[in-house]
Design a protein around this motif. Sequence first.
Motif, PDB file in Angstrom:
ATOM      1  N   VAL A 175      72.125  46.779  15.638  1.00  0.00           N
ATOM      2  CA  VAL A 175      71.774  48.058  16.253  1.00  0.00           C
ATOM      3  C   VAL A 175      70.419  48.534  15.723  1.00  0.00           C
ATOM      4  O   VAL A 175      70.017  48.203  14.603  1.00  0.00           O
ATOM      5  CB  VAL A 175      72.860  49.126  15.986  1.00  0.00           C
ATOM      6  N   PRO A 176      69.692  49.329  16.524  1.00  0.00           N
ATOM      7  CA  PRO A 176      68.334  49.761  16.140  1.00  0.00           C
ATOM      8  C   PRO A 176      68.340  50.940  15.170  1.00  0.00           C
ATOM      9  O   PRO A 176      67.977  52.062  15.519  1.00  0.00           O
ATOM     10  CB  PRO A 176      67.707  50.132  17.481  1.00  0.00           C
ATOM     11  N   ALA A 177      68.738  50.679  13.954  1.00  0.00           N
ATOM     12  CA  ALA A 177      68.789  51.726  12.929  1.00  0.00           C
ATOM     13  C   ALA A 177      67.892  51.343  11.754  1.00  0.00           C
ATOM     14  O   ALA A 177      67.763  50.161  11.427  1.00  0.00           O
ATOM     15  CB  ALA A 177      70.226  51.915  12.438  1.00  0.00           C
ATOM     16  N   VAL A 178      67.291  52.348  11.135  1.00  0.00           N
ATOM     17  CA  VAL A 178      66.539  52.152   9.898  1.00  0.00           C
ATOM     18  C   VAL A 178      67.192  53.033   8.843  1.00  0.00           C
ATOM     19  O   VAL A 178      67.184  54.266   8.965  1.00  0.00           O
ATOM     20  CB  VAL A 178      65.058  52.526  10.058  1.00  0.00           C
ATOM     21  N   PHE A 179      67.790  52.411   7.842  1.00  0.00           N
ATOM     22  CA  PHE A 179      68.487  53.133   6.782  1.00  0.00           C
ATOM     23  C   PHE A 179      67.510  53.319   5.618  1.00  0.00           C
ATOM     24  O   PHE A 179      67.012  52.340   5.060  1.00  0.00           O
ATOM     25  CB  PHE A 179      69.721  52.348   6.338  1.00  0.00           C
ATOM     26  N   ILE A 180      67.262  54.561   5.261  1.00  0.00           N
ATOM     27  CA  ILE A 180      66.252  54.880   4.249  1.00  0.00           C
ATOM     28  C   ILE A 180      66.914  55.482   3.009  1.00  0.00           C
ATOM     29  O   ILE A 180      67.446  56.597   3.048  1.00  0.00           O
ATOM     30  CB  ILE A 180      65.199  55.839   4.821  1.00  0.00           C
ATOM     31  N   ILE A 181      66.892  54.731   1.920  1.00  0.00           N
ATOM     32  CA  ILE A 181      67.420  55.220   0.642  1.00  0.00           C
ATOM     33  C   ILE A 181      66.303  55.985  -0.063  1.00  0.00           C
ATOM     34  O   ILE A 181      65.261  55.414  -0.370  1.00  0.00           O
ATOM     35  CB  ILE A 181      67.865  54.058  -0.260  1.00  0.00           C
ATOM     36  N   GLU A 182      66.515  57.250  -0.343  1.00  0.00           N
ATOM     37  CA  GLU A 182      65.551  58.029  -1.118  1.00  0.00           C
ATOM     38  C   GLU A 182      66.002  57.954  -2.581  1.00  0.00           C
ATOM     39  O   GLU A 182      66.797  58.772  -3.036  1.00  0.00           O
ATOM     40  CB  GLU A 182      65.477  59.461  -0.609  1.00  0.00           C
ATOM     41  N   ASN A 183      65.479  56.957  -3.278  1.00  0.00           N
ATOM     42  CA  ASN A 183      65.934  56.670  -4.645  1.00  0.00           C
ATOM     43  C   ASN A 183      65.137  57.506  -5.641  1.00  0.00           C
ATOM     44  O   ASN A 183      64.071  57.100  -6.108  1.00  0.00           O
ATOM     45  CB  ASN A 183      65.774  55.178  -4.943  1.00  0.00           C
ATOM     46  N   ASN A 184      65.678  58.690  -5.985  1.00  0.00           N
ATOM     47  CA  ASN A 184      65.003  59.556  -6.965  1.00  0.00           C
ATOM     48  C   ASN A 184      65.587  59.383  -8.368  1.00  0.00           C
ATOM     49  O   ASN A 184      65.303  60.169  -9.259  1.00  0.00           O
ATOM     50  CB  ASN A 184      65.029  61.019  -6.522  1.00  0.00           C
ATOM     51  N   ARG A 185      66.436  58.358  -8.526  1.00  0.00           N
ATOM     52  CA  ARG A 185      66.922  57.867  -9.822  1.00  0.00           C
ATOM     53  C   ARG A 185      68.048  58.683 -10.439  1.00  0.00           C
ATOM     54  O   ARG A 185      68.561  58.328 -11.498  1.00  0.00           O
ATOM     55  CB  ARG A 185      65.762  57.740 -10.826  1.00  0.00           C
ATOM     56  N   TYR A 186      68.466  59.767  -9.798  1.00  0.00           N
ATOM     57  CA  TYR A 186      69.574  60.559 -10.358  1.00  0.00           C
ATOM     58  C   TYR A 186      70.514  61.017  -9.243  1.00  0.00           C
ATOM     59  O   TYR A 186      70.084  61.633  -8.268  1.00  0.00           O
ATOM     60  CB  TYR A 186      69.050  61.792 -11.092  1.00  0.00           C
ATOM     61  N   GLY A 187      71.798  60.690  -9.382  1.00  0.00           N
ATOM     62  CA  GLY A 187      72.815  61.234  -8.510  1.00  0.00           C
ATOM     63  C   GLY A 187      73.360  62.479  -9.184  1.00  0.00           C
ATOM     64  O   GLY A 187      74.092  62.377 -10.163  1.00  0.00           O
ATOM     65  N   MET A 188      72.952  63.651  -8.694  1.00  0.00           N
ATOM     66  CA  MET A 188      73.150  64.906  -9.415  1.00  0.00           C
ATOM     67  C   MET A 188      72.540  64.749 -10.807  1.00  0.00           C
ATOM     68  O   MET A 188      71.350  64.555 -10.938  1.00  0.00           O
ATOM     69  CB  MET A 188      74.633  65.300  -9.450  1.00  0.00           C
ATOM     70  N   GLY A 189      73.347  64.745 -11.887  1.00  0.00           N
ATOM     71  CA  GLY A 189      72.797  64.617 -13.232  1.00  0.00           C
ATOM     72  C   GLY A 189      73.043  63.263 -13.865  1.00  0.00           C
ATOM     73  O   GLY A 189      72.863  63.098 -15.076  1.00  0.00           O
TER      74      GLY A 189
END
Length: 332
Positions: A175-189
């Motif tokens: 399917v024509p999807a682009v999955f973009i992970i915004e990896n800011n290095r912290y899931g909450m804390g």
Amino acid sequence: MAKKPTKSPGSKSDAELNRAFLRSMLLQRRFEERSAEAYALGKIGGFCHLYIGQEAISTGALSVLRPDDYVVTAYRDHGQALARGMTPRAVMAELFGRRDGCSGGKGGSMHLFDAKLNFLGGHGIVGSHIPLATGVAFAIKYRGGDQVCLCFFGEAAVNIGAFHEALNMAGLWKVPAVFIIENNRYGMGTAVSRAMANEDVNARAATYNIPAESVDAQDVFAVRDAVTRAVDLARAEKTPTLLEMRTYRFMGHSMSDAVSGTYRTKAELEQEMRRDPIILLHNHMTEAGEIDDAAYAKLDEEIKAEVQDAWDFADASPEPELEELYAHVVVD
């Protein structure tokens, strides 16, 4: 470091495109600085997750899209909404919980939505929207369209079951999807190193036979180039892509979270802020002779005035009527 553009979407010259990028990122930055102020004054209730430091992702990625493409995102959605074309007035009024907000004042910070812009949220539950994006992309293919669906989420969402189910189906059905992970290095804390057995989030893509790429997401041109490649692949071959955008948020997870001093140090924060995406682009434009200090100051003042207008508009907008609680509610 920011690189010289190799091509420009549409008919814009490199200098015009750079100025548009700078304006978009500055608008997001000034808008959210005032949002933090409004939250402290009690004008914004509930949760509020700021995007400050990540503006190159929304700006670069959404600059690639056509108006008939789709965007689905998570709760850190203010910047993406503005970059997609939602007005500061509509977004600020929504944050204030007022009737003129984009969701009628009933969604708030985490649930920005605009069907006319094909901006399909703003979703509050971690990872819950990834299957929705896969469904939108499947609908595009089923109807024979050539649109693309961009789906944004944080790196912590790759540990959620819905992520794996959605990417398996996307890879299987093409399917024509682009999955973009915004990896800011912290899931909450929680740092990635404390939550993931394998910190290479892009490695998940190989499991589902999906192309993947990691990107320096403080560089708006690198973001745009990577998303252009992914979108072209999705349009031409209905092939999904997983993109890891390596970034850093300069604020806490939400307004209730300390900027530093708990799970990350002040020194780390200061180190990362040296690669502020706005400063990188500004430096590039200065070196190229595309902007000087006076022009930058003038642009900044124009944007601050636009954000003040949005604040005043939101403040003057009435609250929704109580009867609105029963509108747009789906029942069996």
